[in-house]
Design an enzyme around this catalytic site. Structure first.
Site, short mmCIF file in Angstrom:
data_model
loop_
_atom_site.label_atom_id
_atom_site.label_comp_id
_atom_site.label_asym_id
_atom_site.label_seq_id
_atom_site.Cartn_x
_atom_site.Cartn_y
_atom_site.Cartn_z
CB CYS A 130 -1.36 0.18 1.25
SG CYS A 130 -2.13 -1.17 1.44
NE ARG A 171 4.71 1.61 -1.12
CZ ARG A 171 5.61 2.00 -0.71
NH1 ARG A 171 6.79 2.72 -1.85
NH2 ARG A 171 5.97 1.02 -0.04
CD1 TRP A 184 -1.60 -5.59 -4.63
CD2 TRP A 184 -0.70 -6.20 -2.69
NE1 TRP A 184 -1.14 -6.34 -4.84
CE2 TRP A 184 -0.55 -7.04 -3.58
CE3 TRP A 184 -0.67 -6.71 -1.45
CZ2 TRP A 184 -0.47 -8.40 -3.82
CZ3 TRP A 184 0.23 -7.94 -0.67
CH2 TRP A 184 0.76 -9.06 -1.87
CG ASN A 193 2.68 -0.23 3.16
OD1 ASN A 193 2.31 -1.81 3.25
ND2 ASN A 193 3.65 0.17 2.91
N GLY A 194 1.34 -2.17 4.89
CA GLY A 194 2.06 -3.94 5.95
C GLY A 194 1.04 -4.58 6.68
CD GLU A 199 12.76 -9.74 -16.44
OE1 GLU A 199 12.53 -10.15 -15.33
OE2 GLU A 199 12.57 -8.60 -15.96
CE LYS A 241 9.94 -8.41 -16.06
NZ LYS A 241 10.28 -7.58 -14.90
CD GLU A 265 5.85 -8.54 -13.85
OE1 GLU A 265 7.03 -8.77 -13.39
OE2 GLU A 265 5.93 -8.59 -12.44
CG HIS A 285 14.95 -33.59 -19.41
ND1 HIS A 285 15.69 -35.63 -18.96
CD2 HIS A 285 16.61 -33.45 -19.45
CE1 HIS A 285 16.98 -34.92 -20.47
NE2 HIS A 285 17.60 -34.23 -19.98
CE LYS A 319 8.96 -0.49 -9.75
NZ LYS A 319 8.80 -1.93 -10.63
O1 M6R Z 1 12.37 -4.49 -5.33
P1 M6R Z 1 12.64 -5.50 -6.10
O2 M6R Z 1 13.85 -5.59 -6.32
O3 M6R Z 1 13.06 -6.52 -4.57
O4 M6R Z 1 11.27 -6.55 -6.13
C1 M6R Z 1 11.66 -7.68 -6.03
C2 M6R Z 1 10.25 -8.79 -6.55
O5 M6R Z 1 8.85 -8.25 -6.21
C3 M6R Z 1 10.23 -7.55 -8.26
O6 M6R Z 1 11.29 -7.90 -9.37
C4 M6R Z 1 8.87 -7.62 -9.29
O7 M6R Z 1 9.00 -9.62 -9.24
C5 M6R Z 1 8.47 -7.02 -10.48
N1 M6R Z 1 7.23 -6.80 -10.66
C6 M6R Z 1 8.82 -7.83 -11.73
O8 M6R Z 1 8.82 -7.25 -12.82
#
Ligand code: M6R
Length: 590
Positions: free
Chosen positions: A2, A28, A74, A100-101, A473, A477, A480, A496, A585
């Site tokens: 959040c 966030r 969130w 937040n938390g 990666e 992408k 998500e 395999h 984020k």
């Molecule tokens: O802030 P951070 O790099 O620690 O975040 C780690 C992951 O939460 C972050 O990389 C997440 O996987 C992204 N949404 C990927 O695009």
């Protein structure tokens, strides 16, 4: 997670100020939002389910007020809805809180408070906080706030206002970020700097167990366990306001992909720090990386690189490290924690535990002043600037650049490579931004490919060795931001098992640098094509064309077209790439 905001000052358009602050915190969390302002002895709350941009009419009121708090959510406890949206209040609506938390003992506290007659309206963990304050209140808001905070277990950044003392905002932090922006006759509270930078560049960063009493013209920080005053340093935000704006791009994600060449250059600025830290790391028998998501893939690429130089290392996901790898950590280990935000709880808790066990701890972090930077022994900043899109792109590039540099310097320190080779490789890294520029210039081709493949419901990404992380990666992408199923495999592993899933028309994206494994990759591609899969090559003459680069640097250059591809697939599917569903984020809960 959040985003929270607060304002106290002389301006009377608090609701508008808070609304604009929330817009800069939306990355966030964005399932619901709300604002509470004190006006004429009433706490005026407006909140609802939905993204901030959709809620302007509902949550930004014209109420005249010079003090208020706000939240963009969130969801953790309780689904996104009007009642679960923050701010939350006590029974008599005299105390109002945003949080937040996660409050881990919320069920026990709720039970206790309900037995005393408190009436709850939401299913959030947060709502226990205003009721606790109400319960402890005996004429002193600050005392009641501190007593309530001491009862909480879990992680929190929380901000409260009260009709009992409408001239102050109280804020507390444990394991969730919180900053205070210092203005002239006014002060701001926020989860992160982009929310305050339009008002002030001077900030105080709260540490765990700090609480702040924020008035119009003063801020006092104390420790909520001891009650003692804490002297705080004032930090200056040194990045440009424009960096947190879209600057003509349709989305932050696209802007950030176009900043990837600059991310390489920025990360290279830390070469001196990298060199010093590498000489310390070279003295350790075991090197571990800990990170999550995209940052983990950057760490995994570094592990492959160190292994190429004959240096053993291990890359482990934060959420796994804490319950397994941690048992092997002692003072003979070096641990490198990689994180864009520096606030990811899964990574942060591991870092703290490794420190307790005496390991030498290094951070590779983007956000200056974030929690991780204050836990580690040494830090390598990647200087990528604010990354706003939820999907990490330029920060990944910054992390990989720093980690390649670090691996090279460690290898030189350990006499695994010579000075001449090191210098040659550093020159090669300096040439990467120009080559990335060439990839970005081919954006229309990539857009066209995305148009052709945006209807597919499954993608495979394959790569070998240091480009297995590139495959991971690329696949993450697309998952998500496009909600498409994507699998990433080391190319040799297809046969395999996963090969069973390949059939007519399934796209397989093959990452194929021109190195000694190219022939092996060709064989894996042939296996896929024999099942009528459509193979899209990322290579010097492939479907995604990349300039010639030293293969060790391919994890840097070969991901840029795949970032663009994921972005355009998302657009073609009518989605918002900056705000993927269910995600936030900065993940500040475990
Ligand atoms: O802030 P951070 O790099 O620690 O975040 C780690 C992951 O939460 C972050 O990389 C997440 O996987 C992204 N949404 C990927 O695009």
């Amino acid at each position: 997670m959040c985003g929270i905001a607060g304002y106290i000052g002389e301006r009377e358009n608090t609701s508008e100020i808070l609304f604009n602050m929330l817009k800069h915190l939306e990355y966030r969390g964005y399932d619901s939002a709300g604002i509470a302002c004190i006006s004429d002895d009433v706490i005026c709350i407006s909140k609802d389910k939905g993204k901030i941009s959709e809620l302007e009419d509902k949550i930004h009121s014209d109420v005249v007020s010079d003090i208020g708090i706000a939240h963009t959510r969130w969801a953790t406890h309780g689904q996104p809805s009007h009642v679960n949206a923050h701010p939350h209040t006590d029974c008599e609506e005299k105390f109002c809180v945003v949080h937040n938390g996660i409050i881990e003992n919320h069920a026990e506290l709720r039970d206790e408070l309900e037995k005393k007659g408190h009436k709850f309206t939401s299913s959030t963990d947060t709502e226990v906080i205003p009721h606790l304050i109400e319960d402890f209140y005996e004429g002193d808001f600050e005392q009641a706030f501190v007593s309530a905070v001491k009862r909480l277990r879990g992680s929190f950044a929380l901000v409260a206002v009260s009709l009992r003392d409408g001239d102050r905002i109280l804020a507390a932090r444990k394991e969730s970020p919180l900053i205070i922006g210092l203005g002239d006759g006014e002060n701001f509270i926020a989860s992160d700097t982009p929310a305050v930078i339009h008002h002030t560049r001077n900030i105080i960063i709260l540490d765990d167990f700090n609480y702040a009493v924020v008035l119009r013209d003063s801020v006092v920080v104390k420790d909520f366990q001891s009650g003692e005053c804490v002297k705080k340093e004032v930090h200056r935000i040194d990045w440009d306001v424009k960096q947190a704006e879209k600057e003509g791009f349709e989305h932050f994600m696209l802007k950030e992909i176009f900043e990837e060449p600059q991310a390489v250059r920025n990360a290279l600025k830390a070469q001196k720090d990298v060199e010093g830290i590498a000489s310390k790391l070279a003295g350790y028998g075991r090197i571990y990386f800990v990170a999550c998501g995209t940052a983990y893939y950057a760490a995994l690429a570094a592990k492959y690189l160190l292994e190429r130089f004959g240096i053993p290392s291990e890359a482990v996901l934060g959420s796994e490290f804490r319950y397994s790898t941690i048992n092997s950590i002692d003072k003979d280990c070096a641990v490198i924690a990689v994180s864009q935000s520096g606030e990811t709880a899964d990574t942060l808790v591991c870092a703290k535990e490794c420190k307790k066990k005496g390991a030498y701890l290094t951070g590779i972090v983007n956000v200056v002043g974030s929690s991780l930077t204050r836990v580690v022994d040494d830090n390598i900043h990647i200087y990528a600037g604010p990354e706003i899109a939820v999907a990490s792109t330029k920060a990944y590039i910054g992390q990989v650049t720093s980690l390649i540099m670090l691996s090279l310097f460690i290898a030189r320190e350990m006499n695994k490579i010579g000075e001449e080779y090191l210098r040659e490789m550093l020159d090669n890294i300096h040439s990467v931004p120009g080559k990335m520029g060439e990839v970005l210039a081919g954006v229309d081709e990539i857009k066209k490919l995305a148009g052709e493949y945006s209807g597919k419901e499954i993608f495979f990404y394959i790569g070998r060795r240091q480009n297995y992380p590139t495959a991971l990666e690329g696949a993450l992408k697309i998952k998500e931001i496009s909600y498409v199923h994507a699998e990433a495999y080391p190319a040799g592993e297809l046969k395999h098992g996963p090969l069973a899933l390949l059939e007519d028309g399934v796209p397989v994206i093959a990452i194929m640098p021109n190195d000694e494994l190219l022939e092996k990759m060709e064989s894996n591609v042939a296996e896929a094509e024999a099942r009528n899969a459509i193979v899209l090559r990322v290579s010097e003459d492939g479907d995604f064309r990349v300039p010639v680069v030293d293969p060790l640097l391919s994890p840097l250059l070969y991901i840029t077209p795949l970032h663009l591809f994921a972005y355009y697939i998302s657009l073609r599917r009518g989605l918002d790439p900056d705000k993927p569903r269910n995600l936030a984020k900065s993940v500040t809960v475990e």
